[in-house]
Design a protein around this motif. Structure first.
Motif, PDB file in Angstrom:
ATOM      1  N   ASP A 136     -60.560  51.627   7.739  1.00 46.51           N
ATOM      2  CA  ASP A 136     -61.974  51.958   7.868  1.00 46.51           C
ATOM      3  C   ASP A 136     -62.218  52.801   9.106  1.00 46.51           C
ATOM      4  OD1 ASP A 136     -62.409  50.460   5.623  1.00 46.51           O
ATOM      5  OD2 ASP A 136     -63.166  48.696   6.705  1.00 46.51           O
ATOM      6  N   THR A 137     -63.205  53.677   9.024  1.00 45.11           N
ATOM      7  CA  THR A 137     -63.602  54.450  10.185  1.00 45.11           C
ATOM      8  C   THR A 137     -64.439  53.581  11.120  1.00 45.11           C
ATOM      9  OG1 THR A 137     -65.622  55.232   9.110  1.00 45.11           O
ATOM     10  CG2 THR A 137     -63.639  56.592   8.859  1.00 45.11           C
ATOM     11  N   SER A 138     -64.525  54.021  12.354  1.00 41.68           N
ATOM     12  CA  SER A 138     -65.413  53.370  13.314  1.00 41.68           C
ATOM     13  C   SER A 138     -66.751  54.111  13.270  1.00 41.68           C
ATOM     14  CB  SER A 138     -64.807  53.416  14.714  1.00 41.68           C
ATOM     15  OG  SER A 138     -65.698  52.859  15.661  1.00 41.68           O
ATOM     16  N   LYS A 179     -70.036  53.372   7.401  1.00 43.05           N
ATOM     17  CA  LYS A 179     -68.598  53.535   7.600  1.00 43.05           C
ATOM     18  C   LYS A 179     -67.995  54.130   6.327  1.00 43.05           C
ATOM     19  CE  LYS A 179     -66.733  49.082   5.977  1.00 43.05           C
ATOM     20  NZ  LYS A 179     -65.914  47.904   6.337  1.00 43.05           N
TER      21      LYS A 179
END
Length: 345
Positions: free
Chosen positions: A100-102, A72
């Motif tokens: 945060d990104t997935s 991530k």
């Protein structure tokens, strides 16, 4: 028991055993293998590809040295308002945080940001060791926007909501919040409701709201006898002319009005119903924060206030005014003032 190794270095890698001994002998545990990982290097080419008043869309490239599998990314942001604003207005604004990104996606959309704000942004990758080195920061400004509508963007001070004197109505103006951008100018708007208007059933679509392109003049509305509501701007003034006591007298020409050549704050007529509200415009060009002249003002972005009055009649010299309340929409309300001739004893 546990063993904690601080300041771990690559030279600390290897197998570790626990040795237990007494007078009879000693026993070794199975080996525990310590592998020293390395955080990811900084992602590269962080870029803002789209900017809106409350959102930023970012992209970047993966680190040159991921040092493992990247699972991530984390984007951190810190905001600074581009104009002076009170601490009270700053409270609760989304100026600092992270998202945060997935998965290992190389793009993200930051939302619920604040208009008129300079944001500093970085991105870092996460591998099995944890958070890696942050990227070089990029800076992007969100455009200003009009104040939130209704009670979210306009705050009423304490005091009587309205008083009357003949053909004048003194209304208590709400304070527009500058959380979305500095304020440019304001308009006090009056809507005349024909006698046939059922105030309880009045809907926004039934009202001919004034715009910069099309609105009726005071003279037209004062003699209006049509079946539909008609509106006019009774005054427009720069933000630095906003009344310090929040009181504006509709029907009195001496009130703040730096466009008196276009807007007439004339007396109200008897036997008619009116609604009033405040419309506020932001400064869209932050390089021009001083009072904006008529030619510098824009009329595209604006928000309208809510007027909330209790139903309380007031007797004036020749007329009886009654207050009625009707929402304009989910975020704004109208105050209707019904004027009737006093009955003789």
């Amino acid at each position: 028991d546990t063993l904690t190794i601080t300041g771990v270095m690559e030279s600390d890698e290897g197998g570790y055993r626990c040795v237990v001994s007494n007078a009879v002998g000693k026993e070794n545990s199975n080996a525990a293998v310590l592998t020293v990982g390395t955080p990811a290097s900084a992602p590269i080419q962080l870029e803002v590809v789209n900017t809106e008043t409350t959102s930023l869309n970012l992209t970047w490239m993966k680190p040159e040295m991921p040092n493992g599998i990247i699972y991530k990314y984390r984007i951190r942001y810190f905001g600074r308002k581009l104009y002076d604003i009170s601490d009270e207005d700053l409270a609760g604004l989304n100026l600092e945080g992270f998202k945060d990104t997935s998965g290992p996606s190389l793009t993200i959309l930051l939302t619920e940001l604040v208009p008129g704000t300079e944001y500093t942004l970085t991105v870092a990758a996460f591998n099995d060791v944890g958070e890696g080195i942050a990227s070089k920061a990029v800076i992007r400004n969100t455009p200003v926007d009009s104040p939130p509508s209704g009670s979210d963007g306009f705050m009423f001070p304490d005091g009587p909501p309205v008083t009357f004197n003949g053909r004048e109505a003194t209304i208590l103006l709400p304070n527009p919040l500058s959380i979305n951008g500095p304020l440019s100018h304001h308009q006090v708007i009056v809507i005349l409701l024909p006698e046939s208007t059922n105030i309880a059933d009045l809907q926004p679509a039934d009202v001919l709201f004034p715009t910069i392109d099309s609105f009726q003049t005071y003279d037209y509305v004062s003699g209006y006898s049509g079946a539909h509501p008609a509106a006019y701007i009774t005054a427009e003034f720069a933000d630095d002319l906003f009344p310090a006591d929040n009181l504006f007298v509709v029907g009195r020409g001496s009130q703040p009005n730096d466009r008196a050549d276009s807007y007439i704050n004339g007396p109200l007529r008897y036997g008619s119903s009116f609604v009033f509200f405040l419309r506020t415009y932001p400064v869209t060009d932050l390089s021009k924060r001083e009072r904006q002249s008529e030619k510098d003002r824009q009329y595209t972005l604006f928000s309208s206030s809510s007027f909330i009055y209790s139903q309380k009649p007031a007797v004036v010299t020749t007329a009886l005014f009654q207050l009625r309340l009707k929402p304009i929409s989910d975020c704004s309300s109208w105050v209707s003032i019904k004027k009737q001739q006093k009955l003789s004893d």
